[in-house]
Design a protein around this motif. Structure first.
Motif, PDB file in Angstrom:
ATOM      1  N   THR A  83      13.607 -47.078  44.594  1.00 14.35           N
ATOM      2  CA  THR A  83      12.589 -48.106  44.338  1.00 14.35           C
ATOM      3  C   THR A  83      11.213 -47.605  44.718  1.00 14.35           C
ATOM      4  OG1 THR A  83      14.242 -49.818  44.812  1.00 14.35           O
ATOM      5  CG2 THR A  83      11.932 -50.490  44.818  1.00 14.35           C
ATOM      6  N   TYR A  84      11.126 -46.927  45.866  1.00 17.66           N
ATOM      7  CA  TYR A  84       9.831 -46.392  46.307  1.00 17.66           C
ATOM      8  C   TYR A  84       9.302 -45.357  45.307  1.00 17.66           C
ATOM      9  CZ  TYR A  84      10.795 -48.515  50.864  1.00 17.66           C
ATOM     10  OH  TYR A  84      11.041 -49.393  51.878  1.00 17.66           O
ATOM     11  N   LYS A  85      10.219 -44.584  44.743  1.00 17.73           N
ATOM     12  CA  LYS A  85       9.826 -43.571  43.767  1.00 17.73           C
ATOM     13  C   LYS A  85       9.137 -44.205  42.563  1.00 17.73           C
ATOM     14  CE  LYS A  85      11.874 -39.857  40.984  1.00 17.73           C
ATOM     15  NZ  LYS A  85      13.148 -39.144  40.652  1.00 17.73           N
ATOM     16  N   ASP A  86       9.653 -45.342  42.117  1.00 17.57           N
ATOM     17  CA  ASP A  86       9.029 -46.041  40.995  1.00 17.57           C
ATOM     18  C   ASP A  86       7.702 -46.679  41.395  1.00 17.57           C
ATOM     19  OD1 ASP A  86      11.187 -45.358  39.378  1.00 17.57           O
ATOM     20  OD2 ASP A  86      12.287 -47.193  39.880  1.00 17.57           O
ATOM     21  N   ILE A  87       7.620 -47.160  42.629  1.00 18.61           N
ATOM     22  CA  ILE A  87       6.393 -47.817  43.089  1.00 18.61           C
ATOM     23  C   ILE A  87       5.251 -46.810  43.223  1.00 18.61           C
ATOM     24  CG2 ILE A  87       5.338 -49.066  45.021  1.00 18.61           C
ATOM     25  CD1 ILE A  87       8.029 -50.399  45.493  1.00 18.61           C
ATOM     26  N   ILE A  88       5.584 -45.582  43.703  1.00 18.32           N
ATOM     27  CA  ILE A  88       4.542 -44.561  43.888  1.00 18.32           C
ATOM     28  C   ILE A  88       3.819 -44.263  42.578  1.00 18.32           C
ATOM     29  CG2 ILE A  88       4.199 -42.095  44.343  1.00 18.32           C
ATOM     30  CD1 ILE A  88       6.177 -42.268  46.568  1.00 18.32           C
ATOM     31  N   THR A  89       4.557 -44.210  41.496  1.00 16.63           N
ATOM     32  CA  THR A  89       3.959 -43.879  40.201  1.00 16.63           C
ATOM     33  C   THR A  89       3.513 -45.124  39.435  1.00 16.63           C
ATOM     34  OG1 THR A  89       6.198 -43.835  39.246  1.00 16.63           O
ATOM     35  CG2 THR A  89       5.266 -41.738  39.989  1.00 16.63           C
ATOM     36  N   ASN A  91       1.034 -48.398  38.503  1.00 13.65           N
ATOM     37  CA  ASN A  91      -0.404 -48.501  38.292  1.00 13.65           C
ATOM     38  C   ASN A  91      -1.122 -49.042  39.525  1.00 13.65           C
ATOM     39  OD1 ASN A  91      -2.441 -47.964  36.413  1.00 13.65           O
ATOM     40  ND2 ASN A  91      -2.703 -50.141  36.000  1.00 13.65           N
ATOM     41  N   VAL A  92      -0.435 -49.868  40.309  1.00 11.25           N
ATOM     42  CA  VAL A  92      -1.061 -50.455  41.506  1.00 11.25           C
ATOM     43  C   VAL A  92      -1.428 -49.363  42.498  1.00 11.25           C
ATOM     44  CG1 VAL A  92      -0.688 -52.006  43.454  1.00 11.25           C
ATOM     45  CG2 VAL A  92       0.200 -52.609  41.195  1.00 11.25           C
ATOM     46  N   ILE A  93      -0.511 -48.468  42.772  1.00 13.84           N
ATOM     47  CA  ILE A  93      -0.755 -47.392  43.729  1.00 13.84           C
ATOM     48  C   ILE A  93      -1.753 -46.387  43.171  1.00 13.84           C
ATOM     49  CG2 ILE A  93       0.304 -45.555  45.084  1.00 13.84           C
ATOM     50  CD1 ILE A  93       1.114 -48.379  45.937  1.00 13.84           C
ATOM     51  N   GLN A 180       0.016 -49.782  50.940  1.00 13.70           N
ATOM     52  CA  GLN A 180       0.337 -50.877  50.033  1.00 13.70           C
ATOM     53  C   GLN A 180       1.790 -51.328  50.103  1.00 13.70           C
ATOM     54  OE1 GLN A 180      -1.757 -52.602  48.237  1.00 13.70           O
ATOM     55  NE2 GLN A 180      -3.542 -51.333  48.723  1.00 13.70           N
ATOM     56  N   ILE A 181       2.709 -50.455  50.548  1.00  8.43           N
ATOM     57  CA  ILE A 181       4.134 -50.800  50.521  1.00  8.43           C
ATOM     58  C   ILE A 181       4.478 -52.010  51.394  1.00  8.43           C
ATOM     59  CG2 ILE A 181       4.870 -49.215  52.350  1.00  8.43           C
ATOM     60  CD1 ILE A 181       6.715 -49.964  49.050  1.00  8.43           C
ATOM     61  N   PRO A 182       3.821 -52.235  52.553  1.00  5.64           N
ATOM     62  CA  PRO A 182       4.147 -53.454  53.310  1.00  5.64           C
ATOM     63  C   PRO A 182       3.768 -54.729  52.557  1.00  5.64           C
ATOM     64  CG  PRO A 182       3.054 -51.849  54.707  1.00  5.64           C
ATOM     65  CD  PRO A 182       2.910 -51.365  53.304  1.00  5.64           C
ATOM     66  N   LYS A 183       2.722 -54.683  51.754  1.00  5.50           N
ATOM     67  CA  LYS A 183       2.308 -55.871  50.997  1.00  5.50           C
ATOM     68  C   LYS A 183       3.220 -56.102  49.799  1.00  5.50           C
ATOM     69  CE  LYS A 183      -2.490 -54.731  52.135  1.00  5.50           C
ATOM     70  NZ  LYS A 183      -3.821 -54.376  51.567  1.00  5.50           N
ATOM     71  N   ILE A 184       3.746 -55.004  49.214  1.00  7.09           N
ATOM     72  CA  ILE A 184       4.565 -55.125  48.008  1.00  7.09           C
ATOM     73  C   ILE A 184       5.994 -55.544  48.339  1.00  7.09           C
ATOM     74  CG2 ILE A 184       5.509 -53.844  46.040  1.00  7.09           C
ATOM     75  CD1 ILE A 184       3.027 -52.063  46.144  1.00  7.09           C
TER      76      ILE A 184
END
Length: 279
Positions: A83-89, A91-93, A180-184
């Motif tokens: 999941t983190y791998k998808d979040i890193i790439t 648009n938000v990050i 950003q990960i704590p907010k997401i």
């Protein structure tokens, strides 16, 4: 003679002929190999635009004091890496990282308001790197994430035209992701294990391209030699005359090489004989 023995004999003859051709044209083969190898080296070293890659490592680790819960949390963190791998790439990050790269400063000390006997102090910022104008779409093609099975550590890599730019992109995306990960996901279990150092050259691979050029020179030279040999209609063996054309072999005339002194003696005798006839 059986068909199998005949085929084996033909293969042996063909391989022997190929070896003879290679031996005969070894100089031209080497010229082709060295020439194309040098061309490939020159193109890869001086023509192709180099790319540099920098990597940073992130750790997913949920802290707990319960020993029984530690293993469960570890497995949950490993499963969350996908999941983190998808979040890193996402648009938000990448948008946040692009904004940070345009002005890479970090707040060191907050501003303090003025009091009765104390003057107001402005905030203190620290510049992390040179500014770079990189859009979110460009970051998406420059950033990649690799993971290892059963590991809580994953690697974030960035590729750019210069070592410093690759380093700045990798660190900017990692920093933005951690913030950003704590907010997401409402978690706080991501740690930057090691910040990215200056990127190392990842493209082009000069050695590999040079070796491909040398190999291409070998293949091309062999193809030219074989095609020229196949297109040569010269009769080299008696078997072709008898088996293929159906002619009868009446005999062979060997090639005789006469010594030079014999030719000179023969010409001298001929001249003497002609002079005697005139007399």
């Amino acid at each position: 003679m059986s068909a199998e023995q005949q085929n084996n004999e033909e293969v042996t003859i063909d391989l022997r002929r190929l070896f003879i051709l290679i031996k005969k044209h070894i100089i031209s083969i080497l010229i082709w190999m060295i020439g194309l190898g040098l061309i490939a080296y020159g193109v890869s070293e001086y023509v192709l635009v180099p790319k540099y890659t920098a990597s940073t490592q992130l750790l997913v680790n949920r802290k707990t004091t319960d020993a029984n819960q530690a293993y469960t949390n570890q497995q949950a963190d490993i499963n969350a890496i996908t999941t983190y791998k998808d979040i890193i790439t996402s648009n938000v990050i990448l948008k946040g990282a692009s904004k940070y790269l345009a002005n890479p400063v970090t707040l060191v000390k907050k501003a303090t308001p003025a009091k009765k006997a104390v003057k107001a102090k402005p905030a203190v910022y620290k510049r992390e790197s040179k500014s770079y104008s990189v859009s979110a779409s460009e970051l998406a093609s420059a950033v990649s994430v690799t993971t290892t099975d059963s590991s809580q550590v994953f690697t974030l890599s960035a590729t750019a035209e210069t070592p410093a730019k690759a380093q700045a992109i990798a660190n900017a995306v990692a920093k933005e992701f951690k913030e950003q990960i704590p907010k997401i996901m409402d978690v706080n279990n991501v740690t930057i294990v090691a910040e990215a150092a200056k990127g190392t050259k990842s493209y082009p691979n000069v050695k590999m391209i040079t070796m491909v050029g040398v190999l291409a020179g070998l293949v091309i030279s062999l193809l030219i030699i074989i095609i020229k040999d196949l297109s040569d209609t010269t009769v080299r063996e008696d078997s072709f005359m008898t088996n293929e054309l159906g002619l009868t072999n009446l005999g062979e005339i060997a090639h005789i090489t006469m010594p030079k002194d014999w030719i000179f003696t023969a010409k001298t005798a001929e001249k003497r004989g002609s002079s005697r006839r005139r007399v």
